[in-house]
Design an enzyme around this catalytic site. Structure first.
Site, PDB file in Angstrom:
ATOM      1  N   PRO A  11       0.782  -1.226   0.000  1.00  0.00           N
ATOM      2  CA  PRO A  11       0.000   0.000   0.000  1.00  0.00           C
ATOM      3  C   PRO A  11       0.822   1.288   0.000  1.00  0.00           C
ATOM      4  CG  PRO A  11       0.001  -0.988   2.174  1.00  0.00           C
ATOM      5  CD  PRO A  11       0.642  -1.984   1.258  1.00  0.00           C
ATOM      6  N   ASN A  12       0.281   2.254  -0.687  1.00  0.00           N
ATOM      7  CA  ASN A  12       0.822   3.624  -0.776  1.00  0.00           C
ATOM      8  C   ASN A  12       2.056   3.746  -1.665  1.00  0.00           C
ATOM      9  OD1 ASN A  12      -1.165   4.666   1.083  1.00  0.00           O
ATOM     10  ND2 ASN A  12      -0.011   3.664   2.716  1.00  0.00           N
ATOM     11  N   ARG A  19       5.235  11.029  -2.456  1.00  0.00           N
ATOM     12  CA  ARG A  19       5.044  10.640  -1.057  1.00  0.00           C
ATOM     13  C   ARG A  19       6.351  10.763  -0.269  1.00  0.00           C
ATOM     14  NH1 ARG A  19       4.806   4.452   1.087  1.00  0.00           N
ATOM     15  NH2 ARG A  19       4.322   4.929   3.252  1.00  0.00           N
ATOM     16  N   TYR A  24      11.545   8.507   0.882  1.00  0.00           N
ATOM     17  CA  TYR A  24      11.444   7.485  -0.173  1.00  0.00           C
ATOM     18  C   TYR A  24      12.049   7.901  -1.512  1.00  0.00           C
ATOM     19  CZ  TYR A  24       8.229   5.395   3.180  1.00  0.00           C
ATOM     20  OH  TYR A  24       7.686   4.842   4.315  1.00  0.00           O
ATOM     21  N   ASN A  75       7.956  -5.784  -1.528  1.00  0.00           N
ATOM     22  CA  ASN A  75       7.997  -4.658  -0.593  1.00  0.00           C
ATOM     23  C   ASN A  75       6.579  -4.579  -0.030  1.00  0.00           C
ATOM     24  OD1 ASN A  75       7.964  -2.319   0.837  1.00  0.00           O
ATOM     25  ND2 ASN A  75       9.037  -1.085  -0.706  1.00  0.00           N
ATOM     26  N   ALA A  78       3.471  -1.005   4.537  1.00  0.00           N
ATOM     27  CA  ALA A  78       2.964  -1.006   5.914  1.00  0.00           C
ATOM     28  C   ALA A  78       2.529  -2.405   6.371  1.00  0.00           C
ATOM     29  CB  ALA A  78       1.811  -0.025   6.040  1.00  0.00           C
ATOM     30  N   ASP A  88       1.877 -15.843   5.893  1.00  0.00           N
ATOM     31  CA  ASP A  88       1.384 -17.213   5.690  1.00  0.00           C
ATOM     32  C   ASP A  88       1.238 -17.529   4.204  1.00  0.00           C
ATOM     33  OD1 ASP A  88       1.332 -17.614   8.403  1.00  0.00           O
ATOM     34  OD2 ASP A  88      -0.854 -17.533   8.610  1.00  0.00           O
ATOM     35  N   GLU A  99      12.720  -9.764   0.749  1.00  0.00           N
ATOM     36  CA  GLU A  99      11.979  -8.596   1.247  1.00  0.00           C
ATOM     37  C   GLU A  99      12.806  -7.339   0.982  1.00  0.00           C
ATOM     38  OE1 GLU A  99      11.183  -8.991   5.455  1.00  0.00           O
ATOM     39  OE2 GLU A  99      10.629  -6.871   5.671  1.00  0.00           O
ATOM     40  N   HIS A 101      12.870  -2.977   1.218  1.00  0.00           N
ATOM     41  CA  HIS A 101      12.315  -1.682   1.639  1.00  0.00           C
ATOM     42  C   HIS A 101      13.206  -0.574   1.096  1.00  0.00           C
ATOM     43  CE1 HIS A 101       9.544  -3.611   4.349  1.00  0.00           C
ATOM     44  NE2 HIS A 101      10.539  -4.388   4.722  1.00  0.00           N
ATOM     45  N   SER A 103      13.435   2.499   2.358  1.00  0.00           N
ATOM     46  CA  SER A 103      14.049   3.200   3.490  1.00  0.00           C
ATOM     47  C   SER A 103      14.671   2.185   4.448  1.00  0.00           C
ATOM     48  CB  SER A 103      12.981   4.012   4.228  1.00  0.00           C
ATOM     49  OG  SER A 103      12.018   3.142   4.816  1.00  0.00           O
ATOM     50  N   ARG A 108      14.083   4.053  11.716  1.00  0.00           N
ATOM     51  CA  ARG A 108      12.829   4.796  11.818  1.00  0.00           C
ATOM     52  C   ARG A 108      12.048   4.424  13.091  1.00  0.00           C
ATOM     53  NH1 ARG A 108       9.862   4.431   6.281  1.00  0.00           N
ATOM     54  NH2 ARG A 108       8.722   6.176   7.226  1.00  0.00           N
TER      55      ARG A 108
HETATM   56  C1  DQA Z   1       8.565   0.794   3.266  1.00  0.00           C
HETATM   57  C2  DQA Z   1       8.753   0.946   4.768  1.00  0.00           C
HETATM   58  C3  DQA Z   1       7.439   0.729   5.506  1.00  0.00           C
HETATM   59  O1  DQA Z   1       7.619   0.886   6.902  1.00  0.00           O
HETATM   60  C4  DQA Z   1       6.416   1.749   5.044  1.00  0.00           C
HETATM   61  O2  DQA Z   1       5.160   1.505   5.669  1.00  0.00           O
HETATM   62  C5  DQA Z   1       6.279   1.823   3.573  1.00  0.00           C
HETATM   63  C6  DQA Z   1       7.464   1.687   2.730  1.00  0.00           C
HETATM   64  C7  DQA Z   1       9.855   1.124   2.472  1.00  0.00           C
HETATM   65  O3  DQA Z   1       9.919   0.755   1.298  1.00  0.00           O
HETATM   66  O4  DQA Z   1      10.757   1.766   3.012  1.00  0.00           O
HETATM   67  O5  DQA Z   1       5.191   2.091   3.046  1.00  0.00           O
HETATM   68  O6  DQA Z   1       8.245  -0.569   2.989  1.00  0.00           O
END
Ligand code: DQA
Length: 149
Positions: A11-12, A19, A24, A75, A78, A88, A99, A101, A103, A108
């Site tokens: 999400p987002n 954003r 980011y 990724n 949240a 799962d 995985e 990310h 950031s 953080r």
């Molecule tokens: C994120 C880090 C997460 O904590 C955050 O909620 C995101 C982006 C990252 O790519 O740094 O939406 O996954």
């Protein structure tokens, strides 16, 4: 051998570029998709690149990847910090998972230090921006090479 890597974003992340750029960066998700496409071409991989703001949709995609893909780069955004269901589903897929990310979540807020995914992942890359996606693809290319050697 199947060399398709499923790259999925939570999400987002559709808002990247506008954003919180201090956290980011300025690249959009389309920029990252294009970067992944170029890396995959160089590495001899195929990719499917997607993003959703709907957790159930992400779960359905992970279920569908089981017999179609050779690995997952995720990724979870949240949902990293909240979703046992995604963890799962990733386990049920029986696919290797990396995985990513953008950031460095460990620099953080404390709620970002917990990931439900990390303990079932082959590896975790965080804090390197979009380069993390390229590193994940490069790792899969080596992993697939070793399997066929
Ligand atoms: C994120 C880090 C997460 O904590 C955050 O909620 C995101 C982006 C990252 O790519 O740094 O939406 O996954």
């Amino acid at each position: 051998m199947n060399r398709t890597v499923f790259i999925i974003n939570g999400p987002n992340l559709n808002l990247l570029g506008t954003r919180e750029p201090a956290t980011y960066g300025h690249e959009t998700l389309a920029d990252i998709a294009a970067l992944c496409g170029r890396s995959a071409d160089k590495l001899g991989l195929k990719i499917e690149f997607r993003q959703t703001n709907h957790e159930g949709e992400l779960l359905d995609w992970i279920h569908g990847a089981r017999n179609r893909c050779a690995g997952i780069v995720i990724n979870p955004a949240a949902w990293t910090h909240t979703s046992v269901a995604i963890r799962d589903a990733l386990v049920a897929s029986e696919l290797p998972v990396i995985e990513v990310h953008l950031s460095n979540v460990h620099k953080r807020e404390p709620f970002r230090h917990l990931s439900f995914v990390s303990s079932i992942a082959v590896g975790v890359i965080c804090g390197l921006g979009s380069h993390g996606y390229r590193m994940a693809l490069s790792h899969f290319a080596e992993m697939f090479q070793e399997r066929t050697a």
